[in-house]
Design a protein around this motif. Structure first.
Motif, PDB file in Angstrom:
ATOM      1  N   ARG B  96      20.681  37.957  -3.827  1.00  0.00           N
ATOM      2  CA  ARG B  96      19.226  38.082  -4.018  1.00  0.00           C
ATOM      3  C   ARG B  96      18.851  39.554  -4.153  1.00  0.00           C
ATOM      4  O   ARG B  96      17.836  39.870  -4.773  1.00  0.00           O
ATOM      5  N   GLY B  99      18.759  40.321  -7.679  1.00  0.00           N
ATOM      6  CA  GLY B  99      17.983  39.415  -8.517  1.00  0.00           C
ATOM      7  C   GLY B  99      18.674  38.134  -8.917  1.00  0.00           C
ATOM      8  O   GLY B  99      18.187  37.395  -9.756  1.00  0.00           O
ATOM      9  N   LEU B 100      19.823  37.881  -8.346  1.00  0.00           N
ATOM     10  CA  LEU B 100      20.546  36.622  -8.569  1.00  0.00           C
ATOM     11  C   LEU B 100      21.152  36.491  -9.951  1.00  0.00           C
ATOM     12  O   LEU B 100      21.829  35.530 -10.246  1.00  0.00           O
ATOM     13  N   TYR B 101      20.896  37.482 -10.828  1.00  0.00           N
ATOM     14  CA  TYR B 101      21.300  37.269 -12.209  1.00  0.00           C
ATOM     15  C   TYR B 101      22.811  37.223 -12.392  1.00  0.00           C
ATOM     16  O   TYR B 101      23.339  36.372 -13.081  1.00  0.00           O
ATOM     17  N   GLU B 102      23.532  38.169 -11.808  1.00  0.00           N
ATOM     18  CA  GLU B 102      24.971  38.225 -12.005  1.00  0.00           C
ATOM     19  C   GLU B 102      25.648  37.196 -11.100  1.00  0.00           C
ATOM     20  O   GLU B 102      25.686  37.359  -9.895  1.00  0.00           O
ATOM     21  N   GLN B 103      26.166  36.170 -11.729  1.00  0.00           N
ATOM     22  CA  GLN B 103      26.870  35.130 -10.997  1.00  0.00           C
ATOM     23  C   GLN B 103      28.361  35.263 -11.258  1.00  0.00           C
ATOM     24  O   GLN B 103      28.790  35.287 -12.418  1.00  0.00           O
TER      25      GLN B 103
END
Lengths: 115, 114
Positions: B96, B99-103
């Motif tokens: 978080r 921003g949670l974008y990179e998974q």
């Protein structure tokens, strides 16, 4: 709509050539577009990603081109090598809020680089 | 720095049985997502966990459930297995704080239902 359409399904390129994979999306709320590389029996590995406020991003031999008005983005693999032979997935994500976010994937492109 | 780990690597179950898959996120990550990848297809989002709660869910039936533990690790449970549940189950972790974008994905668990 949440769909991401990827083409071609497969491609063969000679060593040293350029591999080009295309993706199109429908949901204009998407704001993050990653590409993943997956080898057989392995999980997808994050390769490169782009936000819609830029039109191109380059990392080494990999380049993402982004066309916001056309809702399309593509991956270019320059100087393709046999070790690049893998399946490539494009994906898209909406802004992450309190409810989190998810990746919506394309169907994948199997790339074979011939020596 | 350990990446995302999953266990077991492979699993064979019989139709109607129940299965539990496990995932440990990448160091520093607090959010875990689960995906199902059928052979020859892209991963499909199942659900995402943060602070031990399911935050978002994909189009999967209630037979699919999950849990997140205080150490951020997670389990995926599938009840009443069907032949169509045979797939590679992938766990992805993110933060978080970014921003949670990179998974980042683990190697997956290959589930075969016979």
């Amino acid at each position: 709509q949440q769909q991401v359409k990827q083409s071609p399904q497969s491609l063969i390129v000679q060593k040293g050539g350029i591999s080009i994979i295309n993706c199109a999306y429908e949901n204009t709320a998407f704001d993050y577009f990653p590409w993943y590389q997956q080898f057989p029996g392995k999980g997808p590995a994050l390769l490169i990603a782009i936000r819609p406020d830029v039109s191109e991003k380059k990392e080494g031999r990999f380049t993402i081109s982004f066309n916001k008005s056309a809702k399309q983005f593509s991956l270019h693999i320059m100087d393709s090598q046999p070790g690049d032979s893998a399946t490539y997935f494009c994906a898209a994500s909406s802004p992450a809020g309190a409810a989190g976010n998810k990746l919506t994937f394309g169907g994948g492109t199997r790339v074979l680089v011939k020596p | 720095d350990a990446g995302v780990t999953q266990s077991p690597t492979h699993l064979i179950k019989t139709r109607g049985q129940q299965v539990t898959l496990r995932c440990s996120p990448k160091s520093g990550h607090d959010t875990v997502s689960w995906y199902q990848q059928a052979l020859g297809q892209g991963p499909q989002f199942i659900f995402q966990y943060y602070e031990e709660e399911e935050r978002q869910r994909g189009n999967f039936p209630d037979r699919f459930s999950g849990h997140q533990f205080p150490n951020y690790s997670s389990e995926l449970n599938v009840n009443a297995l069907l032949l169509g549940d045979s797939a590679l189950y992938l766990c992805a972790s993110s933060s978080r704080g970014t921003g949670l974008y990179e998974q980042y994905f683990g190697p997956g668990t290959r589930l075969t239902v016979t």
